[in-house]
Scaffold this active site. Structure first.
Site, PDB file in Angstrom:
ATOM      1  N   GLU A  21       0.809  -1.228   0.000  1.00 46.03           N
ATOM      2  CA  GLU A  21       0.000   0.000   0.000  1.00 46.03           C
ATOM      3  C   GLU A  21       0.836   1.269   0.000  1.00 46.03           C
ATOM      4  OE1 GLU A  21      -0.686  -2.578   2.078  1.00 46.03           O
ATOM      5  OE2 GLU A  21      -2.684  -3.249   1.474  1.00 46.03           O
TER       6      GLU A  21
ATOM      7  N   HIS B  94     -10.350  -4.440  10.742  1.00 43.18           N
ATOM      8  CA  HIS B  94     -11.032  -4.300   9.457  1.00 43.18           C
ATOM      9  C   HIS B  94     -12.339  -3.536   9.556  1.00 43.18           C
ATOM     10  CE1 HIS B  94      -8.173  -7.135   7.835  1.00 43.18           C
ATOM     11  NE2 HIS B  94      -8.738  -7.075   6.651  1.00 43.18           N
TER      12      HIS B  94
END
Lengths: 380, 326
Positions: free
Chosen positions: B60, B129
């Site tokens: 990322e 998450h």
């Protein structure tokens, strides 16, 4: 010219692992050996370069050296604020590498960026004015020492988070390939950045997608005050490229022509075949990490040993021995370089401060709805 | 007008903007061959090709920074985070590079980039998450932060974000991808950033809600209508720029306001909105501003605990009743 010593020769304990189960890595000798093999005589290289280029390279290195000395002076007088990382000792790297690319190629570097900025064609006036935080600076006084930028020169910035410029440069190279141009990108960083994830993530993508990016690691052997052997488990940086199947070279960073040649080979790979390269350039900074560095982590003797291979001194003696330049011409050049630096200082001193209104400009390119950003000083 | 899902609306926005401008490319994990982890990018690889729809390694920080670099030289990247939870790895490039480049270069390098993906609470995926990060990004001058609550807003705002010359954080609520609504098919349909939408008009109290809280606020308003309270629901749609004027106008009309969010309360967006109201409309308030937030704990896994962690309709109803002294 005395032999340069690889840090692992002088360090203690590098490569020694006692009962930790760690696989032995490159023995200390490997780096020294490598250094020896690349230490060919600069004199041989001179023959392949025209006189005008040689003199130009020398003058640029001298210009950066004198510029940085002047910056140090101005810093100690309080004319320059914040952090100020000088490039003294490393001039051959930026000057050699950038001399191997075209004006429309791109350069990104770290916060130690004054030399790269000048080498890429930003005027010393604009760089000095930026150091002074003046409106005439190349970033209009908003970036300072660590953030030189010039869109016209395709100088894409000094970036001040260690390794942060590496993904950015990879993206600039991505864009060149996307647009189908043959521009290449040079990305400079110190060896400490090699320990950052950004380095590894970028090299992986560059080779995966075949991007025309040339990663130039300026291994000055210290990440701030931490020597390489205290920070890196395996110190052969060029060899790390093999983890990504990227072409790599190890270069003596005290030889401007060696850097130029290695970069030229990498440029050819990048321009013709969109292939990245990692170049490890072994260099040494003669000054502290920044102006506020007391330097207690290394000895005066160590610095002096490296100064014997001062890239500017080495190059001037080579040029004299080869009859390219004589003492009179060198003295003349010294004079003109000093004048240029004095002029930069005057420009910076006389350049106005940024207008107070500049505080609120350049936050967004597309202005946002009125009332939705606080654009007033809190005491107004 | 066709009725489509939020997911389809986002897909249309990306597709139309990529067809409109060859400098727009899409990059992220599983966006191409897998068609997107949440199928937002379905069919784009087939239509636009691998040069422009690019699967990345799980890296990322690397691909976020690559996008910013590409934007420096004029491309217009759409960087998808499979979820915004993973953007945390990329925050150095988002904050230190994208948000600040224009400023620290003295106006020379703007960064026309969109970082998008699902964010906010998801269904039973526990702490790492399931979290709302908008207050992080909205904190930084230089970034724009967009959070649509309907398919039409999603399409119009994403198209505008892609055309915008600044870095935009575009947070799609993970639970809302299947929500349906009417969406314009006009390829020039866009919605300006910094313009709140009055999702329901009312006279007695204002609920400021964004993203997942908007449908809940509308349900609460229905319930409150039965109890004799007429609620106005304001959806700012963009957190930065924030259309505070529309919120203030509503507050000046209703004199009572509840600010709802699913995120943690501490240093949150609702806190900022509440202060703005207090600073600029204090004399119009008939009750203190009431904030309804997610609870101040990491998201738990257990279903019953997860439900407790996010505000529900009942809490919104209770909050409006509180500011109405009912």
């Amino acid at each position: 010219m005395s032999k340069q010593t690889a840090p692992s020769e002088t360090s203690t304990g590098s490569g020694e692992k006692s009962g930790t189960g760690v696989i032995d890595q490159a023995p200390p000798k490997a780096v020294a050996q490598q250094l020896k093999t690349v230490k060919q005589e600069q004199k041989q290289r001179v023959d392949d370069v025209d006189r005008e280029t040689l003199i130009g390279l020398y003058r640029q290195m001298l210009l950066v050296r004198r510029f940085e000395e002047k910056a140090a002076e101005a810093y100690s007088k309080g004319q320059i604020g914040g952090f100020c990382h000088l490039y003294i000792g490393q001039e051959a790297v930026a000057i050699g590498a950038i001399s191997a690319i075209r004006p429309d190629d791109y350069v990104l570097t770290s916060y130690r960026d004054h030399g790269h900025a000048i080498a890429k064609g930003i005027s010393p006036d604009a760089v000095m004015a930026e150091l002074f935080g003046k409106a005439g600076g190349c970033s209009r006084g908003k970036g300072g020492s660590m953030h030189m930028f010039d869109r016209k020169a395709n100088f894409m910035g000094g970036h001040a988070i260690v390794g942060g410029q590496i993904p950015l440069a990879t993206g600039v190279a991505f864009a060149s390939k996307y647009k189908g141009t043959d521009q290449v990108t040079l990305c400079f960083f110190g060896e400490a950045a090699v320990n950052q994830g950004a380095f590894h993530e970028s090299l992986n993508m560059a080779q995966l997608w075949k991007l025309p990016c040339i990663y130039i690691c300026e291994n000055n052997q210290y990440g701030m005050g931490t020597s390489l052997d205290r920070a890196m488990s395996f110190q052969n940086i060029a060899e790390k490229a093999s983890a990504y199947e990227i072409a790599s070279e190890f270069v003596d960073g005290m030889d401007v022509l060696a850097v130029k040649e290695a970069t030229a080979r990498a440029v050819e790979r990048a321009r013709k075949d969109y292939r990245p390269t990692l170049i490890e350039v072994r260099t040494y900074r003669f000054m502290g990490h920044s102006m506020s560095d007391p330097g207690s982590y290394r000895t005066r003797a160590e610095i002096e040993k490296h100064q014997e291979r001062d890239p500017i001194k080495v190059f001037s003696s080579t040029l004299k021995e080869k009859g390219i330049i004589d003492d009179a011409a060198l003295a003349e050049m010294e004079k003109s370089v000093r004048e240029e630096v004095e002029q930069a200082l005057r420009f910076a001193e006389e350049s106005p401060q940024p207008d107070s209104e500049e505080l609120f400009t350049n936050v967004y390119a597309n202005p946002i709805a009125p009332g939705s950003q606080r654009t007033k000083l809190s005491n107004e | 007008m066709a009725v489509i899902t939020m997911r389809e609306a986002l897909n249309q926005a990306i597709r139309e903007e990529m067809l409109r401008d060859p400098d727009v490319f899409l990059m992220g994990e599983e966006v191409a061959e897998y068609q997107g982890a949440y199928k937002v990018t379905k069919g784009l690889l087939e239509q636009l090709g691998p040069k422009r729809v690019i699967d990345t390694p799980i890296t990322e920080l690397g691909f976020a920074g690559l996008g910013v670099g590409a934007a420096m030289v004029g491309l217009r990247p759409i960087i998808e985070f499979m979820t915004f939870n993973f953007s945390i790895l990329a925050t150095d490039q988002i904050i230190n590079s994208a948000a600040k480049m224009l400023y620290m270069s003295g106006g020379q390098f703007n960064i026309p980039i969109v970082f998008r993906g699902p964010g906010g609470s998801a269904f039973q995926v526990s702490s790492q998450h399931s979290q709302a990060l908008e207050s992080w990004f909205a904190y930084f001058p230089g970034l724009k932060v967009v959070m649509p609550s309907t398919p039409a807003d999603a399409k119009g705002l994403l198209k505008t974000s892609i055309r915008d010359d600044d870095p935009v954080i575009f947070i799609e609520q993970e639970r809302m991808y299947g929500n349906k609504g009417e969406v314009s098919e006009d390829p020039e349909f866009t919605i300006p950033l910094g313009l709140a939408d009055i999702k329901r008009e009312g006279a007695d109290a204002t609920i400021v809600a964004r993203s997942l809280m908007v449908p809940l606020a509308l349900k609460a308003a229905e319930e409150l209508e039965k109890q004799g309270v007429s609620c106005e629901v304001i959806d700012p749609r963009t957190i930065r720029p924030l259309d505070i004027d529309t919120i203030l106008e509503s507050v000046k009309k209703t004199n009572r306001v509840v600010v709802a969010e699913e995120s943690h309360p501490f240093c949150g967006v609702a806190a900022e909105i509440s202060l703005e109201i207090m600073e600029r409309a204090f004399d119009y308030l008939d009750a203190p501003v009431k904030r309804v937030s997610g609870v101040d704990v990491p998201m738990p896994y257990a279903k019953n605990l997860e439900e407790l962690a996010i505000p529900g309709v009942d809490q919104l109803v209770a909050a409006v009743r509180e500011v109405s002294y009912m």
